[in-house]
Design a protein around this motif. Structure first.
Motif, short mmCIF file in Angstrom:
data_model
loop_
_atom_site.label_atom_id
_atom_site.label_comp_id
_atom_site.label_asym_id
_atom_site.label_seq_id
_atom_site.Cartn_x
_atom_site.Cartn_y
_atom_site.Cartn_z
N ALA A 94 0.82 -1.21 0.00
CA ALA A 94 0.00 0.00 0.00
C ALA A 94 0.85 1.26 0.00
O ALA A 94 0.41 2.33 -0.47
N GLU A 95 2.09 1.16 0.50
CA GLU A 95 3.00 2.31 0.53
C GLU A 95 3.88 2.38 -0.72
O GLU A 95 4.68 3.29 -0.86
N GLY A 96 3.75 1.38 -1.59
CA GLY A 96 4.54 1.36 -2.81
C GLY A 96 5.86 0.64 -2.69
O GLY A 96 6.70 0.73 -3.60
N VAL A 97 6.08 -0.10 -1.61
CA VAL A 97 7.29 -0.91 -1.49
C VAL A 97 7.18 -2.09 -2.45
O VAL A 97 6.11 -2.70 -2.59
N ALA A 98 8.28 -2.42 -3.13
CA ALA A 98 8.27 -3.51 -4.12
C ALA A 98 8.34 -4.85 -3.40
O ALA A 98 9.42 -5.40 -3.16
N VAL A 99 7.17 -5.37 -3.04
CA VAL A 99 7.08 -6.69 -2.41
C VAL A 99 6.33 -7.62 -3.36
O VAL A 99 5.59 -7.16 -4.24
N PRO A 100 6.51 -8.94 -3.21
CA PRO A 100 5.81 -9.86 -4.12
C PRO A 100 4.30 -9.75 -3.97
O PRO A 100 3.77 -9.64 -2.85
N ILE A 108 11.78 -6.45 -2.21
CA ILE A 108 11.98 -6.72 -0.78
C ILE A 108 11.22 -7.99 -0.40
O ILE A 108 10.04 -8.14 -0.74
N ILE A 109 11.90 -8.90 0.30
CA ILE A 109 11.27 -10.16 0.71
C ILE A 109 11.54 -10.43 2.19
O ILE A 109 12.28 -9.69 2.84
N ASP A 110 10.90 -11.50 2.72
CA ASP A 110 11.18 -12.05 4.05
C ASP A 110 10.93 -11.03 5.17
O ASP A 110 11.76 -10.86 6.06
N TYR A 111 9.77 -10.42 5.16
CA TYR A 111 9.44 -9.33 6.09
C TYR A 111 8.35 -9.71 7.08
O TYR A 111 7.81 -8.84 7.77
#
Length: 327
Positions: free
Chosen positions: A73-79, A206-209
């Motif tokens: 929702a914040e625009g972070v590149a997550v899968p 970004i992964i594993d969060y």
């Protein structure tokens, strides 16, 4: 592969068939991580996705879904989560490829790639964190105890004397208190070069969060810059640290914290994290038969020793390591 793994894999195939019918596909293992999760590349004529086997009795799957939505929702590149079964612990996610930031870094591109990672971190820290657990005194202390329990006692088979244990108790308390004095923000909690992917269009994924918490503002920063898997000269580390500090000042996040205080926050936070990491690496070897993580202990321990010597509050820790640990 254990029988339990075989059963999980059969269930995963059944789940895929429920979602895709008689679609022809291949499922090939891709690199895993330090958890109980396993990853496979799912390929068909129409799809290329990452299938995740994440046993629900061992992994925080609800947290993974929740945090994915928060960051996206914040625009972070997550899968993107294309398919999900929380009951079974199966996911189909966007495929970010195989290239870790760790594999991409070299002397020529490090500053540019870290600048991108710091930009992503700013966005992560601006993500609402009110729904997350707190990185509180209890959790900070539990993490540092992994160092004493799994590294000192079980890996090295050393019994510290009373004074040494008291020194450790004092240092652990100082480190926890210092962490709690920092501004508290969204913390990825494992933000390093093996959990950042270099994907297309010069983007970092970004992964594993899934273990994210609300906690100290320097935690992810020191995870990235004093990475357990790759090290850089101190001048580069501090230059990048201060560039992030300037970004935070522009955001109004550290307006009451001067440069030297921020650096001390960064340094002491790093000791806390690296104590935890050395303990976890030891546990992965002893409990989970993942001996490859032992290779990362000397680098991580060296961070602790060098930084702990810089501050009167932590110099006893450096002395214990120097006198007791021969790695």
């Amino acid at each position: 592969m254990t029988n339990s793994d075989d059963t999980r894999l059969s269930l995963l195939h059944d789940w895929l068939k429920e979602n895709f019918g008689n679609l022809e596909y291949t499922l090939k293992p891709v690199s895993g991580d330090a958890s109980f999760r396993r990853y496979f590349r799912f390929k068909s004529d129409q799809h290329q996705l990452i299938a995740v086997d994440s046993p629900p009795d061992k992994e925080s799957n609800e947290a993974f879904v929740h945090v994915t939505h928060l960051l996206a929702a914040e625009g972070v590149a997550v899968p993107h989560i294309h398919y999900c079964s929380l009951d079974f612990g199966f996911f189909l996610l966007s495929d970010f490829g195989d290239r870790l930031l760790l594999d991409s870094l070299n002397d020529k591109n490090a500053n540019d790639l870290y600048a991108m990672a710091l930009d992503s971190l700013i966005t992560i820290q601006q993500t609402p964190a009110e729904s997350l657990s707190l990185y509180d005194q209890t959790l900070l202390q539990q993490e540092m105890e992994l160092f004493r329990e799994w590294f000192i006692k079980k890996h090295l088979k050393i019994n510290l004397n009373h004074d040494e244990n008291e020194h450790l108790n004092t240092v652990f308390q100082i480190l926890a208190d210092d962490a709690l004095q920092q501004p508290q923000v969204f913390v990825h909690r494992d933000y390093h070069s093996r959990n950042i992917m270099t994907i297309e269009n010069e983007t970092l994924g970004i992964i594993d969060y899934q273990d994210s918490v609300k906690g100290p503002i320097t935690y992810d920063l020191v995870s990235l810059l004093r990475d357990c898997y790759i090290s850089w000269p101190d001048e580069k580390v501090y230059a990048l640290c201060l560039s992030f500090y300037e970004m935070l000042k522009t955001q109004g996040a550290v307006q009451h914290i001067d440069e030297s205080t921020f650096i001390k926050f960064f340094d002491l936070m790093g000791i806390q994290r690296h104590l935890k990491a050395v303990g976890i690496f030891s546990r992965l070897n002893i409990r989970d038969n993942k001996s490859n993580y032992l290779n990362d202990i000397p680098r991580t321990l060296n961070y602790i020793r060098l930084i702990a010597k810089k501050y009167t509050e932590t110099e006893k820790l450096a002395e214990i390591i120097s006198s007791r640990v021969n790695i």
